[in-house]
Design a protein around this motif. Structure first.
Motif, mmCIF file in Angstrom:
data_model
loop_
_atom_site.group_PDB
_atom_site.id
_atom_site.type_symbol
_atom_site.label_atom_id
_atom_site.label_comp_id
_atom_site.label_asym_id
_atom_site.label_seq_id
_atom_site.Cartn_x
_atom_site.Cartn_y
_atom_site.Cartn_z
ATOM 1 N N LEU A 204 -31.595 -11.637 18.541
ATOM 2 C CA LEU A 204 -30.655 -10.957 19.447
ATOM 3 C C LEU A 204 -31.328 -9.759 20.118
ATOM 4 O O LEU A 204 -31.176 -9.556 21.330
ATOM 5 N N ALA A 205 -32.047 -8.962 19.349
ATOM 6 C CA ALA A 205 -32.695 -7.778 19.915
ATOM 7 C C ALA A 205 -33.783 -8.156 20.920
ATOM 8 O O ALA A 205 -34.067 -7.395 21.849
ATOM 9 N N GLY A 206 -34.371 -9.337 20.756
ATOM 10 C CA GLY A 206 -35.411 -9.778 21.676
ATOM 11 C C GLY A 206 -34.899 -10.498 22.905
ATOM 12 O O GLY A 206 -35.687 -11.033 23.685
ATOM 13 N N GLY A 207 -33.577 -10.541 23.091
ATOM 14 C CA GLY A 207 -33.003 -11.188 24.269
ATOM 15 C C GLY A 207 -32.711 -12.656 24.085
ATOM 16 O O GLY A 207 -32.380 -13.344 25.060
ATOM 17 N N GLY A 208 -32.803 -13.169 22.855
ATOM 18 C CA GLY A 208 -32.523 -14.571 22.601
ATOM 19 C C GLY A 208 -31.040 -14.862 22.508
ATOM 20 O O GLY A 208 -30.192 -13.960 22.569
ATOM 21 N N ALA A 209 -30.731 -16.142 22.364
ATOM 22 C CA ALA A 209 -29.330 -16.580 22.284
ATOM 23 C C ALA A 209 -29.139 -17.493 21.077
ATOM 24 O O ALA A 209 -28.819 -18.673 21.220
ATOM 25 N N PRO A 210 -29.328 -16.961 19.856
ATOM 26 C CA PRO A 210 -29.147 -17.807 18.670
ATOM 27 C C PRO A 210 -27.678 -18.140 18.461
ATOM 28 O O PRO A 210 -26.783 -17.370 18.806
ATOM 29 N N ALA A 339 -21.377 -21.380 26.147
ATOM 30 C CA ALA A 339 -22.024 -22.446 26.901
ATOM 31 C C ALA A 339 -22.233 -22.042 28.359
ATOM 32 O O ALA A 339 -23.287 -22.311 28.953
ATOM 33 N N HIS A 340 -21.232 -21.401 28.950
ATOM 34 C CA HIS A 340 -21.319 -21.043 30.368
ATOM 35 C C HIS A 340 -22.323 -19.921 30.612
ATOM 36 O O HIS A 340 -23.127 -19.969 31.550
ATOM 37 N N ASP A 341 -22.293 -18.875 29.743
ATOM 38 C CA ASP A 341 -23.164 -17.712 29.934
ATOM 39 C C ASP A 341 -24.504 -17.848 29.225
ATOM 40 O O ASP A 341 -25.335 -16.934 29.312
ATOM 41 N N LYS A 342 -24.685 -18.943 28.484
ATOM 42 C CA LYS A 342 -25.938 -19.173 27.744
ATOM 43 C C LYS A 342 -26.277 -17.976 26.856
ATOM 44 O O LYS A 342 -27.416 -17.476 26.840
ATOM 45 N N CYS A 343 -25.271 -17.527 26.123
ATOM 46 C CA CYS A 343 -25.441 -16.356 25.275
ATOM 47 C C CYS A 343 -25.390 -16.757 23.806
ATOM 48 O O CYS A 343 -25.098 -17.907 23.459
ATOM 49 N N GLY A 344 -25.659 -15.805 22.923
ATOM 50 C CA GLY A 344 -25.591 -16.045 21.493
ATOM 51 C C GLY A 344 -24.160 -16.250 21.027
ATOM 52 O O GLY A 344 -23.202 -15.809 21.675
ATOM 53 N N PHE A 345 -24.022 -16.919 19.889
ATOM 54 C CA PHE A 345 -22.705 -17.227 19.338
ATOM 55 C C PHE A 345 -22.760 -17.041 17.834
ATOM 56 O O PHE A 345 -23.692 -17.520 17.172
#
Length: 717
Positions: A204-210, A339-345
């Motif tokens: 998360l801190a590195g900008g990923g979307a786990p 799914a739409h924002d390609k963000c973490g969940f």
């Protein structure tokens, strides 16, 4: 590119860029003729983009579309996309007679876009007023609302009423704070207890979307762990959204976030805040001044900028299911946003739902859990008392509490408070095998069997009679009604322990916390207060009352409630003990003893897949008078997917006039029926579209008895 632009480009092949530019300019001028000024009722209209496309706050399915309005010149500057407006709507709203427009009434709406021309061939009514120049409906929020409306066979207007809070002029006039720079990435803290916990924060801190399903360890650390996930997301320059079941849970996360970030770095969106404060906080989020949100159900639509993480805590809690049309569930809305924002969940909780197990089983999300040694250290010791022991126990027959429970209370009171969980009153019986307690289910659709006085044994879903039932596990042919209702024990406990204070927490008065001193705390499920330092022991009484609910989720919900209460008890290493009064051989009880909610959810999911139950299948409920339901299903039949299966209809229980109304209840005294429509995976969108189309056509014709449609009904028992 429009069709005119494509035609112009095709005719200019070989003509060079200058010729192509001239042709495009001529096409543009032809689209927006400026030969004469436009007027409406003698008043000038906006010179540029004189048409406003509006979504009106009229949540009727056959009017689920945009409407074009003319923009008067004086409203040109204010009537920008996203603002609230007032328009004339209704009979004659778009008709002009003798130069004067007639009919229609004022109604609220939102400007979706400004256009040069309208698709409507007749004269347009004009915007009546711009309520506020604040753009509250963004393109992202509009797209999310449209997706939610389509998934739940509802209208866009209804979803927008849930997504955008009512306007408060005083809050709107106050400036939002300036955005602060991102914080530093947090330390892992107690996330070290989880196998992949530090790696999740680092991603998360590195900008990923786990994407993860988090089974939190019992104890008080989950709020701080959740806050650290939010701070890690903020450290990457993105926003985070956390949705929790109620205000008490939101307050704990709010406290944890404040401790890590300081004041003013996140918004708290709960009903307890009041309309002005809540709208002011919502505006700060929309304006980008605040990028972290913690809130209850309605916060699932919060317009967080640069969304990097969405979180739902305890997704099995019924509070996450919206009671207003189209009745979306917060978990599904956040899945759409991820799914739409390609963000973490992150789906977290001390227990695990079958939907969470499905996310892991399909590979969409990864499990985030501690190893068994950590679980044994953090969880309390769980002991069980079954029917056989109760029958032989003189203390249980005399005072409703078995000897083991009395002993646990006495020992616990030596070092701290003791929690006593008692189910609410009002659970209705479900039939089960008299010998092995396996729930009695229909051979055709696996629905629950019922035996009302006026009818023989029959299915509560498809209505088929079951005259020759036998248990599929042991072959027994005798049934029993499982225990009904709650047994209040506060008086007995007070008499048995006269020197110990007895406190109660329930629907009328919910305690948030209790001191760490010796006391008896009697609570209904979900209302358990937090004890300072943790409870020394807990009694989970009348397990049959929870397991005996006529609901597909009875076992899952009982385990969730038990683990929720047990998580407030001190760990086994500190002497914490939980005593549950329920048959030890039952699957939810065994899962509690092993403290294995994930394993229980996986086995439930496997059974549902075999029987075609949600969430493996998609299901919709259709309710109304018998004739209306039959006519509705007949009208929808042509558009339903070919693999759709209709179960029922069956009669619904008559609503007691004195009982509070709930969403989906029939009007008091009326006899309604319910049909269930089931489809396999992949046909859910077609099911929602067919039912929405049938409902829109029925409403457009007008008249007739009401029919209610609900996608993914939470209770199909």
């Amino acid at each position: 590119m429009s069709s005119d632009d494509r035609q112009a480009e095709g005719s200019a092949e070989g003509g060079g860029p200058e010729q192509l530019a001239l042709i495009r300019e001529s096409v543009r001028k032809a689209k927006v003729p400026r030969a004469k000024p436009r007027t409406w009722r003698g008043a000038a209209l906006a010179g540029e983009l004189p048409v406003a496309r509006v979504v009106v706050n009229k949540g009727v399915l056959h009017l689920d579309q945009f409407f074009d309005y003319a923009v008067p010149e004086e409203l040109d500057e204010a009537a920008q996309p996203g603002v609230r407006v007032r328009v004339r709507f209704g009979a004659g709203a778009h008709q002009v007679r003798g130069g004067r427009r007639e009919g229609g009434r004022l109604i609220d709406g939102f400007v979706v876009e400004r256009r040069a021309e309208s698709d409507y061939s007749g004269p347009l009514a004009a915007l009546a007023d711009v309520v506020s120049p604040e753009p509250v409906l963004s393109a992202e929020l509009l797209g999310l609302a449209r997706a939610v409306a389509d998934r739940y066979a509802g209208s866009l207007a209804d979803v927008l009423q849930l997504a955008i809070p009512p306007r408060n002029a005083r809050a709107e006039s106050k400036a939002s704070p300036e955005p602060l720079p991102p914080p530093a990435a947090p330390e892992a803290g107690t996330w070290d207890r989880y196998v992949n916990g530090p790696a999740f924060l680092a991603a998360l801190a590195g900008g990923g979307a786990p994407r993860a399903v988090w089974t939190a360890l019992p104890g008080p650390h989950w709020a701080d762990e959740l806050a650290r996930a939010v701070v890690a997301t903020l450290a990457s320059g993105r926003g985070a959204l956390v949705v929790v079941p109620d205000g008490r849970v939101a307050a704990r996360v709010d406290t944890a976030l404040t401790a890590l970030l300081g004041e003013g770095r996140h918004a708290l969106l709960t009903a307890e805040a009041g309309p002005e404060k809540r709208y002011r906080e919502w505006l700060a989020v929309r304006r980008g001044a605040v990028r972290a949100v913690v809130g209850t159900r309605a916060a699932m639509f919060a317009p967080v900028r640069d969304l990097g993480l969405v979180v739902i805590w305890d997704d099995g809690d019924g509070s996450h299911s919206e009671q207003h049309a189209p009745q979306p569930h917060a978990r599904e809305v956040l899945l759409l946003r991820a799914a739409h924002d390609k963000c973490g969940f992150l789906l977290g909780g001390t227990s695990c739902t079958v939907e969470a197990a499905q996310l892991v089983g399909t590979g969409w999300a990864l499990p985030l859990a501690a190893d068994r040694e950590q679980v044994r250290t953090a969880a309390p010791l769980v002991r069980t008392i079954g029917d056989g022991e109760l029958a032989r126990d003189e203390a249980a027959r005399a005072a409703r509490l078995p000897s083991l429970a009395w002993q646990a209370v006495r020992e616990g009171l030596k070092t701290g408070p003791v929690l006593v969980q008692v189910p609410r009153r009002g659970y209705v019986p479900r039939l089960a095998c008299e010998r092995c307690r396996t729930p009695a289910r229909c051979r055709h659709c696996a629905g629950p069997l019922e035996a009302p006085r006026e009818r023989e044994l029959h299915c509560g879903w498809c209505g088929r009679d079951e005259p020759a039932w036998h248990c599929v596990e042991c072959g027994n042919t005798r049934l029993r009604a499982q225990i009904v209702g709650a047994r209040r024990t506060a008086e007995e406990l007070g008499r048995a322990f006269p020197a110990v204070p007895v406190r109660t927490s329930g629907r009328d008065h919910v305690l948030d916390s209790v001191p760490g001193r010796p006391a008896l705390v009697v609570s209904t499920p979900g209302a358990e207060p937090v004890a300072e330092g943790g409870y020394a022991a807990a009694l989970l009484l009348d397990g049959w009352a929870m397991l005996g609910r006529p609901d597909l989720r009875a076992g899952e919900e009982a385990l969730r409630r038990w683990i929720q209460a047990g998580s407030l008890v001190r760990g086994q290493s500190e002497g914490g003990t939980v005593v549950v009064v329920a048959e030890p051989t039952l699957r939810p009880v065994q899962a509690l003893v092993r403290w294995d909610p994930v394993g229980h959810a996986q086995r439930e999911l496997a059974e549902r897949a075999e029987l075609g139950f949600p969430p493996v299948s998609r299901m919709a409920a259709v309710l109304g008078r018998g004739e209306a339901v039959a006519a509705f299903l007949a009208a929808a039949a042509a558009e339903l997917p070919a693999d759709a299966e209709v179960l029922g209809p069956v009669p619904m229980p008559v609503t007691d006039p004195g009982r509070p109304r709930r969403a989906g209840d029939a009007p008091a005294g009326e006899r309604w029926e319910r049909a269930l429509v089931r489809v396999p995976p992949g046909s859910g969108a077609a099911l929602a579209g067919a039912l929405k189309g049938a409902q829109a056509a029925r409403l457009a014709r007008g008249g007739g008895d009401p029919v209610r449609v609900r996608i993914d009904p939470p209770d199909i028992g």
